[in-house]
Design a protein around this motif. Structure first.
Motif, PDB file in Angstrom:
ATOM      1  N   LEU B  29       0.845  -1.200   0.000  1.00 59.01           N
ATOM      2  CA  LEU B  29       0.000   0.000   0.000  1.00 59.01           C
ATOM      3  C   LEU B  29       0.879   1.248   0.000  1.00 59.01           C
ATOM      4  O   LEU B  29       1.876   1.318   0.726  1.00 59.01           O
ATOM      5  N   HIS B  30       0.474   2.203  -0.787  1.00 57.69           N
ATOM      6  CA  HIS B  30       1.254   3.435  -0.916  1.00 57.69           C
ATOM      7  C   HIS B  30       0.278   4.615  -0.817  1.00 57.69           C
ATOM      8  O   HIS B  30      -0.642   4.718  -1.612  1.00 57.69           O
ATOM      9  N   LEU B  31       0.465   5.456   0.189  1.00 55.76           N
ATOM     10  CA  LEU B  31      -0.442   6.610   0.345  1.00 55.76           C
ATOM     11  C   LEU B  31       0.372   7.891   0.344  1.00 55.76           C
ATOM     12  O   LEU B  31       1.450   7.952   0.963  1.00 55.76           O
ATOM     13  N   GLU B  32      -0.178   8.904  -0.295  1.00 56.57           N
ATOM     14  CA  GLU B  32       0.542  10.179  -0.372  1.00 56.57           C
ATOM     15  C   GLU B  32      -0.178  11.245   0.413  1.00 56.57           C
ATOM     16  O   GLU B  32      -1.367  11.101   0.748  1.00 56.57           O
ATOM     17  N   ARG B  33       0.562  12.286   0.715  1.00 56.27           N
ATOM     18  CA  ARG B  33       0.026  13.371   1.533  1.00 56.27           C
ATOM     19  C   ARG B  33      -1.228  13.968   0.877  1.00 56.27           C
ATOM     20  O   ARG B  33      -1.278  14.183  -0.326  1.00 56.27           O
ATOM     21  N   GLY B  34      -2.257  14.178   1.703  1.00 58.98           N
ATOM     22  CA  GLY B  34      -3.468  14.826   1.233  1.00 58.98           C
ATOM     23  C   GLY B  34      -4.509  13.872   0.696  1.00 58.98           C
ATOM     24  O   GLY B  34      -5.566  14.308   0.248  1.00 58.98           O
ATOM     25  N   GLU B  35      -4.224  12.561   0.762  1.00 58.02           N
ATOM     26  CA  GLU B  35      -5.220  11.608   0.254  1.00 58.02           C
ATOM     27  C   GLU B  35      -6.409  11.505   1.207  1.00 58.02           C
ATOM     28  O   GLU B  35      -6.293  11.740   2.419  1.00 58.02           O
ATOM     29  N   PHE B  36      -7.574  11.176   0.627  1.00 60.59           N
ATOM     30  CA  PHE B  36      -8.814  11.016   1.391  1.00 60.59           C
ATOM     31  C   PHE B  36      -9.341   9.640   0.988  1.00 60.59           C
ATOM     32  O   PHE B  36     -10.085   9.502   0.009  1.00 60.59           O
ATOM     33  N   THR B  37      -8.886   8.612   1.717  1.00 60.81           N
ATOM     34  CA  THR B  37      -8.999   7.240   1.237  1.00 60.81           C
ATOM     35  C   THR B  37      -9.962   6.426   2.092  1.00 60.81           C
ATOM     36  O   THR B  37      -9.902   6.493   3.330  1.00 60.81           O
ATOM     37  N   ALA B  38     -10.791   5.647   1.435  1.00 59.30           N
ATOM     38  CA  ALA B  38     -11.686   4.742   2.149  1.00 59.30           C
ATOM     39  C   ALA B  38     -11.194   3.318   1.968  1.00 59.30           C
ATOM     40  O   ALA B  38     -10.822   2.913   0.870  1.00 59.30           O
ATOM     41  N   LEU B  39     -11.176   2.603   3.092  1.00 62.65           N
ATOM     42  CA  LEU B  39     -10.787   1.196   3.084  1.00 62.65           C
ATOM     43  C   LEU B  39     -12.074   0.413   3.268  1.00 62.65           C
ATOM     44  O   LEU B  39     -12.690   0.492   4.345  1.00 62.65           O
ATOM     45  N   VAL B  40     -12.506  -0.274   2.261  1.00 61.74           N
ATOM     46  CA  VAL B  40     -13.812  -0.922   2.344  1.00 61.74           C
ATOM     47  C   VAL B  40     -13.661  -2.435   2.186  1.00 61.74           C
ATOM     48  O   VAL B  40     -12.599  -2.932   1.812  1.00 61.74           O
ATOM     49  N   GLY B  41     -14.756  -3.119   2.497  1.00 66.29           N
ATOM     50  CA  GLY B  41     -14.745  -4.576   2.392  1.00 66.29           C
ATOM     51  C   GLY B  41     -15.727  -5.161   3.378  1.00 66.29           C
ATOM     52  O   GLY B  41     -16.145  -4.478   4.314  1.00 66.29           O
ATOM     53  N   PRO B  42     -16.063  -6.418   3.180  1.00 67.04           N
ATOM     54  CA  PRO B  42     -17.009  -7.038   4.106  1.00 67.04           C
ATOM     55  C   PRO B  42     -16.417  -7.223   5.502  1.00 67.04           C
ATOM     56  O   PRO B  42     -15.203  -7.103   5.672  1.00 67.04           O
ATOM     57  N   SER B  43     -17.278  -7.537   6.444  1.00 64.46           N
ATOM     58  CA  SER B  43     -16.806  -7.788   7.816  1.00 64.46           C
ATOM     59  C   SER B  43     -15.810  -8.938   7.793  1.00 64.46           C
ATOM     60  O   SER B  43     -16.032  -9.936   7.102  1.00 64.46           O
ATOM     61  N   GLY B  44     -14.714  -8.764   8.523  1.00 61.05           N
ATOM     62  CA  GLY B  44     -13.706  -9.818   8.576  1.00 61.05           C
ATOM     63  C   GLY B  44     -12.735  -9.783   7.420  1.00 61.05           C
ATOM     64  O   GLY B  44     -11.911 -10.688   7.251  1.00 61.05           O
ATOM     65  N   SER B  45     -12.810  -8.717   6.631  1.00 64.05           N
ATOM     66  CA  SER B  45     -11.911  -8.661   5.475  1.00 64.05           C
ATOM     67  C   SER B  45     -10.528  -8.132   5.844  1.00 64.05           C
ATOM     68  O   SER B  45      -9.611  -8.182   5.019  1.00 64.05           O
ATOM     69  N   GLY B  46     -10.396  -7.621   7.087  1.00 60.02           N
ATOM     70  CA  GLY B  46      -9.075  -7.162   7.545  1.00 60.02           C
ATOM     71  C   GLY B  46      -8.892  -5.658   7.558  1.00 60.02           C
ATOM     72  O   GLY B  46      -7.765  -5.172   7.708  1.00 60.02           O
ATOM     73  N   THR B 197      -4.081  14.126   5.549  1.00 60.70           N
ATOM     74  CA  THR B 197      -4.356  12.808   4.968  1.00 60.70           C
ATOM     75  C   THR B 197      -5.321  12.037   5.860  1.00 60.70           C
ATOM     76  O   THR B 197      -5.097  11.952   7.078  1.00 60.70           O
ATOM     77  N   PHE B 198      -6.395  11.513   5.273  1.00 60.48           N
ATOM     78  CA  PHE B 198      -7.349  10.712   6.040  1.00 60.48           C
ATOM     79  C   PHE B 198      -7.460   9.315   5.428  1.00 60.48           C
ATOM     80  O   PHE B 198      -7.533   9.168   4.207  1.00 60.48           O
ATOM     81  N   ILE B 199      -7.482   8.303   6.265  1.00 60.20           N
ATOM     82  CA  ILE B 199      -7.742   6.932   5.793  1.00 60.20           C
ATOM     83  C   ILE B 199      -8.859   6.386   6.683  1.00 60.20           C
ATOM     84  O   ILE B 199      -8.731   6.365   7.922  1.00 60.20           O
ATOM     85  N   PHE B 200      -9.954   5.973   6.044  1.00 60.70           N
ATOM     86  CA  PHE B 200     -11.093   5.440   6.792  1.00 60.70           C
ATOM     87  C   PHE B 200     -11.260   3.958   6.508  1.00 60.70           C
ATOM     88  O   PHE B 200     -11.110   3.534   5.373  1.00 60.70           O
ATOM     89  N   SER B 201     -11.633   3.217   7.527  1.00 63.56           N
ATOM     90  CA  SER B 201     -12.218   1.907   7.236  1.00 63.56           C
ATOM     91  C   SER B 201     -13.719   2.134   7.354  1.00 63.56           C
ATOM     92  O   SER B 201     -14.160   2.833   8.277  1.00 63.56           O
ATOM     93  N   THR B 202     -14.471   1.615   6.448  1.00 64.64           N
ATOM     94  CA  THR B 202     -15.908   1.922   6.492  1.00 64.64           C
ATOM     95  C   THR B 202     -16.753   0.938   5.682  1.00 64.64           C
ATOM     96  O   THR B 202     -16.258   0.283   4.758  1.00 64.64           O
ATOM     97  N   HIS B 203     -18.015   0.847   6.129  1.00 66.12           N
ATOM     98  CA  HIS B 203     -19.040   0.172   5.333  1.00 66.12           C
ATOM     99  C   HIS B 203     -20.001   1.217   4.752  1.00 66.12           C
ATOM    100  O   HIS B 203     -20.872   0.893   3.968  1.00 66.12           O
ATOM    101  N   ASP B 204     -19.843   2.439   5.232  1.00 62.16           N
ATOM    102  CA  ASP B 204     -20.838   3.479   5.028  1.00 62.16           C
ATOM    103  C   ASP B 204     -20.737   4.056   3.604  1.00 62.16           C
ATOM    104  O   ASP B 204     -19.697   4.628   3.224  1.00 62.16           O
ATOM    105  N   ALA B 205     -21.801   3.931   2.862  1.00 59.87           N
ATOM    106  CA  ALA B 205     -21.813   4.418   1.469  1.00 59.87           C
ATOM    107  C   ALA B 205     -21.561   5.922   1.411  1.00 59.87           C
ATOM    108  O   ALA B 205     -20.923   6.419   0.463  1.00 59.87           O
ATOM    109  N   ARG B 206     -22.003   6.657   2.466  1.00 58.08           N
ATOM    110  CA  ARG B 206     -21.809   8.112   2.473  1.00 58.08           C
ATOM    111  C   ARG B 206     -20.321   8.446   2.528  1.00 58.08           C
ATOM    112  O   ARG B 206     -19.854   9.402   1.920  1.00 58.08           O
ATOM    113  N   VAL B 207     -19.584   7.656   3.253  1.00 55.73           N
ATOM    114  CA  VAL B 207     -18.134   7.884   3.346  1.00 55.73           C
ATOM    115  C   VAL B 207     -17.475   7.527   2.017  1.00 55.73           C
ATOM    116  O   VAL B 207     -16.632   8.264   1.508  1.00 55.73           O
ATOM    117  N   ILE B 208     -17.891   6.373   1.479  1.00 51.89           N
ATOM    118  CA  ILE B 208     -17.281   5.903   0.232  1.00 51.89           C
ATOM    119  C   ILE B 208     -17.497   6.935  -0.883  1.00 51.89           C
ATOM    120  O   ILE B 208     -16.593   7.236  -1.673  1.00 51.89           O
TER     121      ILE B 208
END
Lengths: 403, 242
Positions: B29-46, B197-208
């Motif tokens: 994984l490579h993230l750069e300054r200023g990114e607004f990233t959502a980490l999505v996936g089903p429950s238990g996906s890590g 820089t923000f990185i979210f884990s989420t299920h929420d469609a509003r965030v995605i």
């Protein structure tokens, strides 16, 4: 912030914190009150030893106490003149002593016969206050004798009864004298009472064959603190005699004081161990309940030292808030009972008396051991904090946050 | 663009001695300054495990994680705590504010841990509360705040230390729609205006929908990594990053 957070954390569960604070207060109160009781008992015992038994100092011929041979006497005139010049001395009394046998129609008993000058002795051993039946010795009546209530009961004697004392004189000749009980005395030390009888000094001197000499001079000081000063002064002035303090004359009392101090330490220790477990239990519950929160603090960047200090501070607050409450309660209760006394005669008068203690206990606030008690409470709090604090710092943030 | 996170070949297995669960499997994984990233996936996906690894809350069994060029997997536990304090902000799903501290004290705590001066703390805390629109609630305890308000305070706390990036684990999961939108507005504004820089884990469609990059995890592996134009900006379509 740590102190503020710790203080507020303590009050998150008010009931639990109050219970442990009250436990600390009750523990401290119990500890101090027991110490106060022992202090009062010991102080009274020492007072009794000094004021009614062996006085502050005793002067003897150095050979006399080895086997109480009546020929080893001291020059009372020489000593009297010098003792009168010492301002720290309140009173002194010349005594003549003999080891003998008291015989009546019902049996015999070994006794120590003390020949006293009544007026001097009133100042030194308060013999006048001890007499419970009959009268004091009358210097005009040569054969008067004071015996203890314990001995009177054992030998079936009463005021007016006749008895015979047998002892050896300075020539090592066995001699006897008939006496009539003029009074029966009682002190709180029954074992000692059973062994001591008082007669007029002049009578005993005649029977022993002594002239202008005595076996013992008992000295009472104005202040207990002057004991070593006066002892050293008199000893230096009269190197030919043996000058002994009450501690040397009554080593059992010194031993008893030491033993009681050890018992006090054990009792305080037991109370503190019980307290420590209470504190550990409370703080462990607090840490376990806040696992997630502590994990979060670590996640945010609060280092282990600060987490440790936070739990330590909470434990100290929990412990130390109870301290002034326990201190004040024990202070007032000891103050109250030091005036009214605690009467334990209904269940242990005889037992107390057999150890030389009265059945009324007047507790004294244990100022001398106060520092140690507070230090012990503080150390208990610190030790109690270690395990919960260790548990807190061992939490892994990810694991804690998952809970 | 300056690289903030560079993770190579990262794996994490739970219960390795009993029933092993491979939570994160060979992730790059490579993230750069200023990114607004959502980490999505089903429950238990890590998702949460990967966030924990990136935030230094957990150690990977394998691989390296470089934050601003520094491999945090090599840091001692104490050094890692200090690193988190100065470089990473966290926002948790259940807010996790300290209940005995006021909103202001919760935010101040981080800066006090950094040994900042009182004047600096006061100024920054006031600015942050202005940003989240809660100047009037600064001296309120968390229990007296709504869920949305608590999460806004949590964002302020995450930003108090001026971190390199903020990791947010399901930040809107416990919020109602209005509070969630409000929180996302604040974070998007901070991202755009201050380049945080923000990185979210989420299920929420509003965030995605608001994210400019969406990484999908399946069974601990990156299934897709998509750059996109958020719905609140003119839509220019989506394009795959790798």
């Amino acid at each position: 912030m740590n102190l503020k957070m710790a203080w507020r954390n303590v009050w998150r569960n008010k009931t639990r914190s109050l219970i442990i604070m009250i436990s600390v207060a009750i523990g401290l109160f119990a500890g101090l009150f027991v110490l106060g009781l022992y202090e009062g008992m010991m102080s009274e015992r020492v007072r009794t030893v000094i004021d009614t038994e062996v006085a502050h100092l005793q002067v003897h011929h150095p050979e006399f106490k080895k086997d109480y041979d009546p020929k080893f006497t001291i020059d009372e005139n020489l000593l009297e003149n010098e003792l009168k010049k010492i301002p720290e001395i309140k009173a002194f009394s010349n005594r003549v002593l003999a080891q003998g046998m008291l015989a009546t129609t019902t049996g015999t008993s070994g006794v120590q016969i003390i020949g006293i000058d009544l007026e001097d002795e009133k100042e030194v051993s308060r013999v006048d206050l001890k007499v419970k039946e009959g009268e004091l010795l009358d210097p005009g009546k040569k054969n008067g004798i004071l015996i203890s209530k314990k001995l009177a009961g054992k030998m079936k004697l009463k005021v007016g009864s006749k008895l015979v004392l047998t002892f050896t004189d300075i020539e090592n000749t066995v001699t006897s004298g008939a006496f009539r009980v003029t009074g029966i005395y009682q002190t709180i030390n029954t074992p000692l009472d059973e062994r001591i009888v008082y007669v007029n000094r002049a009578t005993l001197m005649d029977d022993l064959g002594l002239r202008e000499s005595s076996h013992e001079i008992a000295v009472i000081l104005n202040k207990d603190e002057d004991l070593d000063l006066v002892k050293n002064g008199v000893q230096a002035q009269f190197p030919q005699y043996s000058v002994l303090t009450w501690k040397e004359n009554s080593p059992e009392t010194e031993l008893l004081v030491g033993t009681i101090n050890q018992y006090s330490s054990i009792i305080i220790g037991i109370i503190m161990i019980a307290l420590a477990f209470g504190i550990i239990n409370t703080m462990l519950m607090s840490v376990i309940e806040r696992t997630r929160e502590i994990g979060m603090l670590t996640a945010l960047g609060m280092n282990r030292k600060k987490i440790f200090l936070l739990i330590l501070t909470e434990t100290l607050i929990l412990t130390l808030v109870g301290v002034p409450i326990g201190f004040i309660c024990s202070w007032f209760s000891i103050l109250y009972f030091s005036k009214t006394g605690i009467d334990i005669s209904s269940f242990s008068e005889e037992a107390m008396s057999s150890f030389g203690f009265g059945s009324m206990i007047y507790p004294e606030f244990p100022f001398a051991t106060m520092d140690s008690v507070l230090l012990i409470v503080f150390i208990t709090a610190l030790i109690s904090a270690l395990f919960p604090s260790w548990k807190a710092i061992k939490l892994q943030p990810a694991d804690a946050l998952r809970q | 663009m300056k690289t903030v996170i560079d993770a190579h070949n990262v794996s994490k297995t739970f219960n390795p001695d009993t029933i092993p669960i491979l939570a994160v499997n060979n992730v790059h994984l490579h993230l750069e300054r200023g990114e607004f990233t959502a980490l999505v996936g089903p429950s238990g996906s890590g998702k949460t495990t990967l966030l924990n690894l990136l935030g230094g809350l957990d150690k990977p069994d394998k691989g390296s994680i470089l934050i601003n060029g520094k491999d945090i997997t090599q840091l001692s536990p104490n050094a890692l705590i200090d690193f988190r304090l100065h470089h990473i902000g966290f926002v948790f799903q259940s807010f996790n504010l300290i209940p005995v501290l006021t909103a202001r004290e919760n935010v101040e705590l981080i800066m006090q841990l950094q040994h900042k001066k009182k004047e600096e703390i006061d100024e920054r805390v006031l600015n942050l509360f202005r940003e989240i629109g809660m100047e009037d609630k600064m001296d309120t305890r968390p229990a007296q705040l709504s869920g949305g308000q608590q999460q806004r305070v949590a964002v302020a706390r995450a930003l108090a230390s001026k971190p390199q990036f903020v990791l947010a684990d399901e930040p809107t999961a416990n919020l109602d729609s209005k509070s969630a939108t409000n929180l996302l507005d604040i974070m998007a504004k901070l991202n755009q205006e201050e380049n945080i820089t923000f990185i979210f884990s989420t299920h929420d469609a509003r965030v995605i929908e608001r994210a400019r990059r969406v990484i999908t995890l399946v069974d601990g592996q990156i299934h897709s990594d998509t750059a996109r134009v958020p719905t609140d900006l003119p839509h220019e379509g989506e394009k795959p990053r790798n």
